[in-house]
Design an enzyme around this catalytic site. Sequence first.
Site, PDB file in Angstrom:
ATOM      1  N   GLY A 162     -12.763   5.481  -9.277  1.00 36.20           N
ATOM      2  CA  GLY A 162     -12.667   6.897  -9.000  1.00 36.20           C
ATOM      3  C   GLY A 162     -11.469   7.658  -9.851  1.00 36.20           C
ATOM      4  O   GLY A 162     -10.481   7.025 -10.026  1.00 36.20           O
ATOM      5  N   ASP A 189      -8.699  -0.403  -7.417  1.00 38.39           N
ATOM      6  CA  ASP A 189      -8.891  -1.936  -6.923  1.00 38.39           C
ATOM      7  C   ASP A 189     -10.081  -2.550  -7.753  1.00 38.39           C
ATOM      8  O   ASP A 189     -10.048  -3.534  -8.143  1.00 38.39           O
ATOM      9  CB  ASP A 189      -8.846  -1.829  -5.419  1.00 38.39           C
ATOM     10  CG  ASP A 189      -9.156  -3.065  -4.786  1.00 38.39           C
ATOM     11  OD1 ASP A 189      -9.220  -4.039  -5.481  1.00 38.39           O
ATOM     12  OD2 ASP A 189      -9.867  -3.078  -3.697  1.00 38.39           O
ATOM     13  N   GLY A 190     -11.215  -1.743  -7.649  1.00 35.37           N
ATOM     14  CA  GLY A 190     -12.351  -2.159  -7.900  1.00 35.37           C
ATOM     15  C   GLY A 190     -12.277  -2.443  -9.548  1.00 35.37           C
ATOM     16  O   GLY A 190     -12.785  -3.682 -10.152  1.00 35.37           O
ATOM     17  N   ASP A 231      -5.487   6.592  -2.905  1.00 40.22           N
ATOM     18  CA  ASP A 231      -5.280   6.080  -1.546  1.00 40.22           C
ATOM     19  C   ASP A 231      -4.104   5.431  -1.235  1.00 40.22           C
ATOM     20  O   ASP A 231      -3.546   5.209  -0.361  1.00 40.22           O
ATOM     21  CB  ASP A 231      -6.432   5.185  -1.161  1.00 40.22           C
ATOM     22  CG  ASP A 231      -7.738   5.774  -1.020  1.00 40.22           C
ATOM     23  OD1 ASP A 231      -7.628   6.810  -0.783  1.00 40.22           O
ATOM     24  OD2 ASP A 231      -8.915   5.007  -0.800  1.00 40.22           O
ATOM     25  N   MET A 287      -8.948  11.129   3.095  1.00 48.90           N
ATOM     26  CA  MET A 287      -9.184  10.005   2.290  1.00 48.90           C
ATOM     27  C   MET A 287      -8.549   8.574   2.708  1.00 48.90           C
ATOM     28  O   MET A 287      -7.366   8.934   3.450  1.00 48.90           O
ATOM     29  CB  MET A 287      -9.433   9.781   0.874  1.00 48.90           C
ATOM     30  CG  MET A 287     -10.573  10.957   0.483  1.00 48.90           C
ATOM     31  SD  MET A 287     -10.711  10.784  -1.358  1.00 48.90           S
ATOM     32  CE  MET A 287     -12.231  11.783  -1.430  1.00 48.90           C
ATOM     33  N   GLU A 325     -10.367   8.240   6.754  1.00 52.65           N
ATOM     34  CA  GLU A 325     -11.803   8.027   6.721  1.00 52.65           C
ATOM     35  C   GLU A 325     -12.158   6.531   7.183  1.00 52.65           C
ATOM     36  O   GLU A 325     -13.240   6.336   7.468  1.00 52.65           O
ATOM     37  CB  GLU A 325     -12.368   8.348   5.475  1.00 52.65           C
ATOM     38  CG  GLU A 325     -11.890   7.552   4.271  1.00 52.65           C
ATOM     39  CD  GLU A 325     -12.418   7.635   2.900  1.00 52.65           C
ATOM     40  OE1 GLU A 325     -11.824   7.355   1.930  1.00 52.65           O
ATOM     41  OE2 GLU A 325     -13.626   8.263   2.809  1.00 52.65           O
ATOM     42  N   GLN A 353      -9.014  16.316  -2.514  1.00 51.31           N
ATOM     43  CA  GLN A 353      -7.724  15.467  -2.532  1.00 51.31           C
ATOM     44  C   GLN A 353      -7.530  14.964  -4.027  1.00 51.31           C
ATOM     45  O   GLN A 353      -6.433  14.655  -4.052  1.00 51.31           O
ATOM     46  CB  GLN A 353      -7.716  14.607  -1.361  1.00 51.31           C
ATOM     47  CG  GLN A 353      -7.840  14.882   0.051  1.00 51.31           C
ATOM     48  CD  GLN A 353      -8.252  14.168   0.901  1.00 51.31           C
ATOM     49  OE1 GLN A 353      -7.330  13.200   1.309  1.00 51.31           O
ATOM     50  NE2 GLN A 353      -9.753  14.060   1.190  1.00 51.31           N
ATOM     51  N   GLY A 403      20.892  22.073 -12.332  1.00 52.24           N
ATOM     52  CA  GLY A 403      21.222  20.754 -11.986  1.00 52.24           C
ATOM     53  C   GLY A 403      22.791  20.576 -12.121  1.00 52.24           C
ATOM     54  O   GLY A 403      23.454  19.717 -11.968  1.00 52.24           O
TER      55      GLY A 403
HETATM   56  P1  ADP Z   1     -12.070   1.782  -8.096  1.00 53.71           P
HETATM   57  O1  ADP Z   1     -11.572   1.270  -9.304  1.00 53.71           O
HETATM   58  O2  ADP Z   1     -11.742   3.228  -8.035  1.00 53.71           O
HETATM   59  O3  ADP Z   1     -11.777   0.814  -6.878  1.00 53.71           O
HETATM   60  P2  ADP Z   1     -14.907   0.765  -8.000  1.00 53.71           P
HETATM   61  O4  ADP Z   1     -14.615   0.026  -6.967  1.00 53.71           O
HETATM   62  O5  ADP Z   1     -16.040   1.725  -7.832  1.00 53.71           O
HETATM   63  O6  ADP Z   1     -13.550   2.054  -8.148  1.00 53.71           O
HETATM   64  O7  ADP Z   1     -14.860  -0.065  -9.423  1.00 53.71           O
HETATM   65  C1  ADP Z   1     -15.063   0.683 -10.406  1.00 53.71           C
HETATM   66  C2  ADP Z   1     -15.863  -0.119 -11.547  1.00 53.71           C
HETATM   67  O8  ADP Z   1     -15.321  -1.489 -11.661  1.00 53.71           O
HETATM   68  C3  ADP Z   1     -17.407  -0.634 -10.744  1.00 53.71           C
HETATM   69  O9  ADP Z   1     -18.360   0.164 -11.106  1.00 53.71           O
HETATM   70  C4  ADP Z   1     -17.851  -1.871 -11.638  1.00 53.71           C
HETATM   71  O10 ADP Z   1     -18.349  -1.499 -13.156  1.00 53.71           O
HETATM   72  C5  ADP Z   1     -16.126  -2.591 -11.906  1.00 53.71           C
HETATM   73  N1  ADP Z   1     -15.998  -3.562 -10.924  1.00 53.71           N
HETATM   74  C6  ADP Z   1     -15.544  -3.340  -9.850  1.00 53.71           C
HETATM   75  N2  ADP Z   1     -15.506  -4.649  -9.126  1.00 53.71           N
HETATM   76  C7  ADP Z   1     -15.949  -5.658 -10.195  1.00 53.71           C
HETATM   77  C8  ADP Z   1     -16.060  -7.011  -9.901  1.00 53.71           C
HETATM   78  N3  ADP Z   1     -15.866  -7.846  -8.976  1.00 53.71           N
HETATM   79  N4  ADP Z   1     -16.593  -7.707 -11.213  1.00 53.71           N
HETATM   80  C9  ADP Z   1     -16.930  -6.797 -12.290  1.00 53.71           C
HETATM   81  N5  ADP Z   1     -16.906  -5.323 -12.254  1.00 53.71           N
HETATM   82  C10 ADP Z   1     -16.316  -4.714 -11.261  1.00 53.71           C
END
Ligand code: ADP
Length: 737
Positions: free
Chosen positions: A17, A109-110, A156, A198, A254, A290, A562
């Site tokens: 995101g 995080d992902g 978030d 969110m 959410e 947002q 300032g």
């Molecule tokens: P965000 O980074 O905003 O949390 P996502 O959770 O959708 O978004 O993760 C973004 C991308 O990171 C995913 O589409 C994927 O390509 C990669 N990714 C997320 N988790 C994993 C994982 N456990 N192993 C490998 N790639 C991952």
Amino acid sequence: MPSKPIKKTIGVMTSGGDAQGMNAAIRAAVRGALIRECDVYAIYEGYTGMVDNLIKPVQWESVSSIMQHGGTAIGTARCQRFRQFSGRLRAAENLLKYGIDNLIVIGGDGSLSGADVFAQEWPQIIDELFKQGKISALKRKRHPELRIVGIVGSIDNDMANTDMTLGADSALHRITGAIDALSSTAHSHQRVFVVEVMGRNCGYLASMSAIATGASYAFIPESPPPDNWGQTLCRQLRTARKAGRRDSIIIVAEGATDRRGNPISSSRVKEVLDQNMGMESRLTILGHVQRGGAPSAFDRYLGTASGVAAVSELLKNDGESRIIVMKDNRIKAVSLRETVAKTHAVAEAVKNCDFKQAMALRGSGIMNSVLETLSLPGAPGRGCAGKQRTLALITCGWPAPGMNNALRTAVRLGLAQGCRMLGIKQGAEGLINNDVHEFGWMDVEEWVASGGSKLGANRTIPNEEEFKTVAATVKKHKIDGLLMIGGWTAYIIAERIDRMGEIYPELDIPVVCVPASINNNLPGSELAIGADTALNTIVEAVDKIKNSADTSRRVFMVEVMGRYCGYLALMSGLATGAEYIYLHEQGIDLKLLQEQLKKLTRGFKKEGRDIGLLIRNEKASEAYTMDFIAQLFDAESGGLFDVRKTILGPMQQGGDPTPFDRIQGTRLAYDGMLQLFEKLKSGDKTSAFIGFCGSKSSVYPMRELGSMVSRTHQRPSGQWWESLVNIATGLAIKPNI
Ligand code: ADP
């Protein structure tokens, strides 16, 4: 002879995101790496670009003029293929085509979990690539490991080990703006609005926006409401309506659930309200708004500082993958693996309905309980132990945005403790002239969002003679303690009252000072109420000024407030990409100006530059005034550019407070009141000033003021932000690379 170190090759990407501030991080990472003589590549469209080879070299100019925009200039995506080993194999093969074995991943995080998996698997991946004949033995030997540094981009604010993630502050700006707008229509029609924000596992946006907007209730994932929430909420709303509250805002994250983990959706909340309140409520789901819009000043700073830190971390070469975080107002690097694991643990705790654990891991309990008290329809009537106390509130110095929320918080917390709460009008003049008013709970209901000070504030400091009438006012109203919210003037008055207690026994009362000044020049607190609003006002104005220079080659010189403190100048310069920033702390001399002029003209003549930006603190130098520098540069540019001057002036003191200043107002007023309560309980009549250093609150005896400040220049002796000057200008002026 020692061999020359192999040049590092760094890939920079954004993933998952998007979040405001990502562009500042890209700019800083790219330029920071170029300054350190690395080869830098942008990986476009997140992991998709890695798998599909959307990788291109980037130069200094590639990241010009991106910082002020939301989103990400190099694209982002969600990529299923990268979740599979085969996808990561292709990704590694592509990276190695360019020799990239250092990555800066900006994402949530992902994305950072994915990065962690990739780094751990790397040795296995390159063995496989070698086996398949896709890379040579030499290549395998040269790239034994993949080093990753993550920067958390997530609106978030859901990552462990960090106080703020990129985008969260800007998202709060969007939410607060929207709720302010909804409040005025809700107020006119006496409506209840349910607003969904969110936050899948994290209630940060919901609870902070509730504090910043004076909402009636917030549903958050980590702390579900009691089972009978529908009844309790409706009862509270009815009581508030009777007490005079015209608009009620209910904020729902959410990911909010009940205690058994069943979702409490915003539409469910609306349904319950409609069934029980005898009126139709309105539902607004804020959604992707947002994520959008220009990044706030804070997100530009956070992105910039994180980008620079990420490069330094990669160059340390110790192998471990790290993540850049902000802890206690400082940028740090922590273990990527441990942070990702801790973040998952919070999500897991929420999923398993272990809310105690979730709150403990987040560590955000106090603000939620403050919010609970502030949103009540009337004083809960707990009463404080012993006799009723009278506390007075006063605002002194120039008004600072956020003061009103501090006043509202103090009034309600005082009433909730059974105190009589008084407000003194027009700063010290109210003390001299006995201009004092008593507050009830609903008197401060609508004070959250307005700038200035509802009590009135000025810079009057009572003289010796006037202290006699100040003492009479304190005696007349039986004031037991005083909370002073303000700038330098407030601290000086408090210091004098502290001494005057020896002459006038009525003044032998505790006074607690709460820092509120757009100048951010107060001791004991790294951020005063009001500074963030002023900073954002400056940044927005400078964005517009820069935008106006479409056609001609121009250098803008902007003077900001300032007094002798360069905070606003430095931070606004950093957030707008100023080439040079003039601060009183650093001084100006002719040699410096000559060097700057040389570099500026080189930029216009040889590097295709067509705009320049100089930010000057109003008291930077007596000799080298704005006019002097502007005329000098204009005359000496040889017609390459002309110089335009702008003094931003009083607009910097006005406007609605930013969410941060509203929250800071609440936090600091809460701490100030806590100090007063403690002093009253223990009989301690000495005065004090409070503040936040990092996220820790601190309290200092008023008698230490002298040792912590320069009285001549009315600023703290050491200022945490001064070391950021090099980052700010280092990234704006292209070195000879
Ligand atoms: P965000 O980074 O905003 O949390 P996502 O959770 O959708 O978004 O993760 C973004 C991308 O990171 C995913 O589409 C994927 O390509 C990669 N990714 C997320 N988790 C994993 C994982 N456990 N192993 C490998 N790639 C991952």
